[in-house]
Motif scaffolding. Structure first.
Motif, PDB file in Angstrom:
ATOM      1  N   TYR A  78      -3.812   0.185  -2.650  1.00  0.00           N
ATOM      2  CA  TYR A  78      -3.279  -1.071  -2.145  1.00  0.00           C
ATOM      3  C   TYR A  78      -3.440  -2.176  -3.180  1.00  0.00           C
ATOM      4  O   TYR A  78      -4.250  -2.076  -4.114  1.00  0.00           O
ATOM      5  N   GLN A  79      -2.671  -3.239  -2.978  1.00  0.00           N
ATOM      6  CA  GLN A  79      -2.750  -4.415  -3.843  1.00  0.00           C
ATOM      7  C   GLN A  79      -2.496  -5.662  -2.996  1.00  0.00           C
ATOM      8  O   GLN A  79      -1.579  -5.691  -2.173  1.00  0.00           O
ATOM      9  N   ILE A  80      -3.333  -6.674  -3.208  1.00  0.00           N
ATOM     10  CA  ILE A  80      -3.150  -7.960  -2.539  1.00  0.00           C
ATOM     11  C   ILE A  80      -2.292  -8.836  -3.442  1.00  0.00           C
ATOM     12  O   ILE A  80      -2.663  -9.101  -4.588  1.00  0.00           O
ATOM     13  N   PRO A  81      -1.122  -9.295  -2.985  1.00  0.00           N
ATOM     14  CA  PRO A  81      -0.244 -10.099  -3.842  1.00  0.00           C
ATOM     15  C   PRO A  81      -0.791 -11.499  -4.047  1.00  0.00           C
ATOM     16  O   PRO A  81      -1.596 -12.001  -3.244  1.00  0.00           O
ATOM     17  N   GLY A  82      -0.354 -12.146  -5.102  1.00  0.00           N
ATOM     18  CA  GLY A  82      -0.716 -13.532  -5.341  1.00  0.00           C
ATOM     19  C   GLY A  82       0.057 -14.461  -4.420  1.00  0.00           C
ATOM     20  O   GLY A  82       1.185 -14.168  -4.018  1.00  0.00           O
ATOM     21  N   TRP A 111       0.828  -1.202   0.000  1.00  0.00           N
ATOM     22  CA  TRP A 111       0.000   0.000   0.000  1.00  0.00           C
ATOM     23  C   TRP A 111       0.863   1.253   0.000  1.00  0.00           C
ATOM     24  O   TRP A 111       2.059   1.210   0.272  1.00  0.00           O
ATOM     25  N   GLY A 112       0.214   2.372  -0.326  1.00  0.00           N
ATOM     26  CA  GLY A 112       0.921   3.647  -0.327  1.00  0.00           C
ATOM     27  C   GLY A 112       0.001   4.791  -0.721  1.00  0.00           C
ATOM     28  O   GLY A 112      -1.160   4.592  -1.080  1.00  0.00           O
ATOM     29  N   ARG A 113       0.536   5.988  -0.686  1.00  0.00           N
ATOM     30  CA  ARG A 113      -0.232   7.186  -1.033  1.00  0.00           C
ATOM     31  C   ARG A 113      -0.368   7.361  -2.538  1.00  0.00           C
ATOM     32  O   ARG A 113      -1.262   8.046  -3.019  1.00  0.00           O
ATOM     33  N   CYS A 114       0.544   6.754  -3.288  1.00  0.00           N
ATOM     34  CA  CYS A 114       0.556   6.905  -4.746  1.00  0.00           C
ATOM     35  C   CYS A 114       0.247   5.565  -5.406  1.00  0.00           C
ATOM     36  O   CYS A 114       0.817   4.527  -5.021  1.00  0.00           O
ATOM     37  N   LYS A 115      -0.638   5.587  -6.375  1.00  0.00           N
ATOM     38  CA  LYS A 115      -1.035   4.361  -7.067  1.00  0.00           C
ATOM     39  C   LYS A 115       0.139   3.674  -7.731  1.00  0.00           C
ATOM     40  O   LYS A 115       0.191   2.443  -7.824  1.00  0.00           O
ATOM     41  N   CYS A 116       1.086   4.462  -8.174  1.00  0.00           N
ATOM     42  CA  CYS A 116       2.227   3.898  -8.900  1.00  0.00           C
ATOM     43  C   CYS A 116       3.408   3.573  -7.988  1.00  0.00           C
ATOM     44  O   CYS A 116       4.469   3.150  -8.472  1.00  0.00           O
ATOM     45  N   ASP A 117       3.254   3.776  -6.691  1.00  0.00           N
ATOM     46  CA  ASP A 117       4.359   3.519  -5.779  1.00  0.00           C
ATOM     47  C   ASP A 117       3.815   2.996  -4.459  1.00  0.00           C
ATOM     48  O   ASP A 117       3.632   3.739  -3.496  1.00  0.00           O
ATOM     49  N   LEU A 118       3.547   1.681  -4.418  1.00  0.00           N
ATOM     50  CA  LEU A 118       3.055   1.042  -3.201  1.00  0.00           C
ATOM     51  C   LEU A 118       4.279   0.661  -2.370  1.00  0.00           C
ATOM     52  O   LEU A 118       4.782  -0.468  -2.426  1.00  0.00           O
ATOM     53  N   ASP A 119       4.742   1.621  -1.584  1.00  0.00           N
ATOM     54  CA  ASP A 119       6.036   1.487  -0.930  1.00  0.00           C
ATOM     55  C   ASP A 119       5.956   0.941   0.492  1.00  0.00           C
ATOM     56  O   ASP A 119       6.963   0.865   1.187  1.00  0.00           O
TER      57      ASP A 119
END
Length: 602
Positions: A155-159, A102-110
């Motif tokens: 955010y993104q849930i990993p595989g 997750w992160g504040r920027c869609k292109c940088d889930l840091d």
């Protein structure tokens, strides 16, 4: 209707502490089929090809493989104090600690957050279900804390272990308590999968247009109506389950749903060829949750318990088919008397088990208990979710202590299928509401609301305190909670359970507060009364409620609508103004509206 004898000689002094996810009591065996299927023609988990195909809904994540071995099928959000909770579901375990980037920027889930997983022995297990994208048995919880209020994050849930990673999704945190900005809440109760297409359309529109959250007050999927298709229709039932009075999402009813039943044939959900929906308890949960993915992935979906979440069944039908099926493993057979008990359901379908596992509400974070009772702030309002099903005297779903009058665990014959809980402690005499943990929590929660920051105080429970459709449970709920709510000047009490829309006048112990009624669409709030609204018209397989013969609309009811499905919205305008609207599902028009005015205090 059961009743509790108040005799002091029958009361034991108890101090019961039960986990929010209790171990099911299995002292007495379950004797029914390994997998109860409500379809005599296709009595297998996946159907045998002779009946209608099982209904499906899209999973939250579309798998990259045409034949996935695992998948992320449900994603839902809920609020935490200063954060967000991400809950997702898979058919099988993921082989590692669940996480999200997750992160504040869609292109940088840091950033990375980790959580935990849990499961239960659902019936049928996902290993028996052929469609991986239509089954959920493992539940994954990730909390992200210390976030900025009113802020959008990605955010993104990993595989993992065969799952495909999710798209990059987003959530917006709750506004800080006291933030004066306007916001809108979707309010719904009694939402099932059928007869609810219009409500779903309006709910999705609210999610897409930036509503703060959805608040669903019990009766969440009607999974316990899995057996509807195998019960013969009775003349006084509002719906005959051959499909003619039940509509699927999208509004289209296939012609074969309308095939009349041959004379003498037992109804099988959809027609003489057999059933397709409402035939498996757990699959109903899966279907309903996946149907709601377009909403639950976009805004927090806050829930509280209703009676339909308690167990696999509430009652038997004509001929007592369920007694024969669940107690004796005899399908399509009648018995002389009904004998359903707490132990009639499979262990995984008792005691709110599915409800406890398939959601995550901020119970512990707000001092409450799990998904049963909790509270949270948003802007100018404090929201309280109550459990009106268990955990107070004469609750509709009895705890075992009430079955036995305080003496140990009951025998099967002393129980009913929906007996459940308690989910909090009872410290002393079980016939005194003040000894229940939920009561103590509510008293403390209401006493500590900072009305300078959150002047609006809104409470919801599934069962109403008042309605033209009077029932004895209403007085029991009033006995438990009404005095506290009046003491701390609760503005609105919302409920469902009765499948209609009913707006009542401001009430104080059942008496209309005429001084608070400025006109039919404007009430004064923050005084000596509470505005009660029964909001149970979202749509489900049981159709609308109607007044029984001899029942009349009471003088405490301002508006009653028994025709339209839909949902409602709360819009907090400012510290003095709250707008309420009932939105019809079919066309999005306003079916009723109310303005609550709160006078400024010096």
């Amino acid at each position: 209707m059961k009743s509790i004898a108040a005799s002091a000689s029958l009361v034991a002094v108890l101090a019961i502490a039960v986990s929010a996810r209790p171990t099911v009591d299995e002292r007495y065996p379950y004797n029914g089929p390994a997998v109860p299927v409500g379809d005599w023609v296709d009595p297998t988990v996946n159907g045998n090809g002779k009946g209608f195909p099982r209904l499906v809904e899209a999973p939250a994540v579309t798998p990259k493989s045409a034949n996935p071995t695992n998948n992320i099928n449900v994603i839902s959000l809920s609020y935490l104090p200063n954060g967000i909770h991400i809950h997702y579901q898979t058919p099988f375990g993921i082989g590692e600690t669940p996480s999200v980037k997750w992160g504040r920027c869609k292109c940088d889930l840091d950033q990375v957050a980790h959580g935990y997983s849990h499961t239960y022995d659902r019936t049928p297990a996902c290993s028996m279900v052929s469609a991986v994208t239509q089954c959920n048995q493992f539940f994954h919880e990730i909390s992200i804390d210390n976030l900025e209020p009113g802020t959008t994050y990605y955010y993104q849930i990993p595989g993992a272990n065969g799952t495909t990673e999710s798209d990059v999704l987003s959530f917006t945190t709750a506004r800080r308590a006291g933030d004066p900005s306007k916001f809108t809440v979707a309010v719904l109760n009694d939402l099932g999968y059928t007869n609810a297409a219009g409500t779903f359309t309006q709910l999705k529109n609210l999610a897409d247009s930036g509503a703060a959250f959805a608040w669903h007050g019990g009766d969440l999927s009607y999974a316990d109506d899995w057996f509807s298709g195998i019960l013969p229709c009775a003349d006084d039932w509002p719906t005959c389950y051959n499909g003619t009075n039940t509509t699927l999402p999208g509004g289209y009813v296939p012609p074969y749903y309308k095939v009349p039943l041959p004379k003498g044939e037992i109804a099988n959900q959809g027609g003489p060829q057999g059933g397709d929906m409402s035939v498996l308890y757990e699959s109903n949960w899966d279907l309903w949750q996946q149907w709601l993915n377009p909403v639950t992935t976009k805004m927090p979906y806050m829930v509280l318990p209703g009676n339909h979440e308690a167990s696999c069944t509430e009652f038997d039908g004509p001929g007592n088919l369920l007694t024969a099926y669940l107690n004796n493993d005899e399908a399509n057979t009648t018995v002389p008397e009904t004998n359903l008990t707490y132990y009639s359901c499979p262990p995984s379908q008792r005691n709110f088990t599915a409800y406890q596992n398939r959601f995550y509400m901020p119970g512990s974070e707000s001092g409450g208990v799990g998904n049963f009772w909790y509270s949270f702030d948003y802007g100018l309002a404090h929201f309280v979710s109550l459990d009106t099903e268990t955990d107070f005297v004469n609750s509709p779903e009895w705890p075992f202590v009430a079955d036995t009058k305080g003496h140990g665990l009951p025998t099967p014959e002393e129980t009913y299928p929906t007996d459940s809980g308690p989910f909090g402690a009872i410290d002393g005499n079980y016939t005194d509401n003040k000894n229940y943990e939920q009561y103590k929590w509510l008293a403390n929660d209401l006493a500590n609301v900072d009305r300078t920051k959150t002047p609006w105080l809104i409470v919801m429970g599934h069962h109403p305190m008042y309605s033209s459709a009077y029932s004895s449970y209403m007085s029991n709920i009033r006995d438990a909670f009404e005095a506290l709510m009046l003491k701390y000047e609760v503005d609105v009490f919302l409920a469902g359970h009765i499948h209609w829309y009913e707006r009542l006048y401001p009430l104080n112990n059942g008496t209309i507060d005429t001084s608070a009624v400025l006109n039919n669409h404007t009430y004064r709030a923050g005084g000596k009364s509470i505005t009660h609204i029964v909001n149970g018209m979202a749509g489900n397989i049981e159709n609308h409620s109607v007044l029984s013969p001899g029942q009349n609309v009471t003088n405490i009811t301002a508006v009653l609508n028994t025709v339209n499905y839909g949902l409602s919205t709360i819009k907090i305008e400012d510290a003095q103004t709250l707008q309420w609207q009932f939105i019809r599902g079919d066309d999005g028009s306003v079916g009723d509206y109310l303005t609550l005015i709160k006078e400024c205090k010096a």
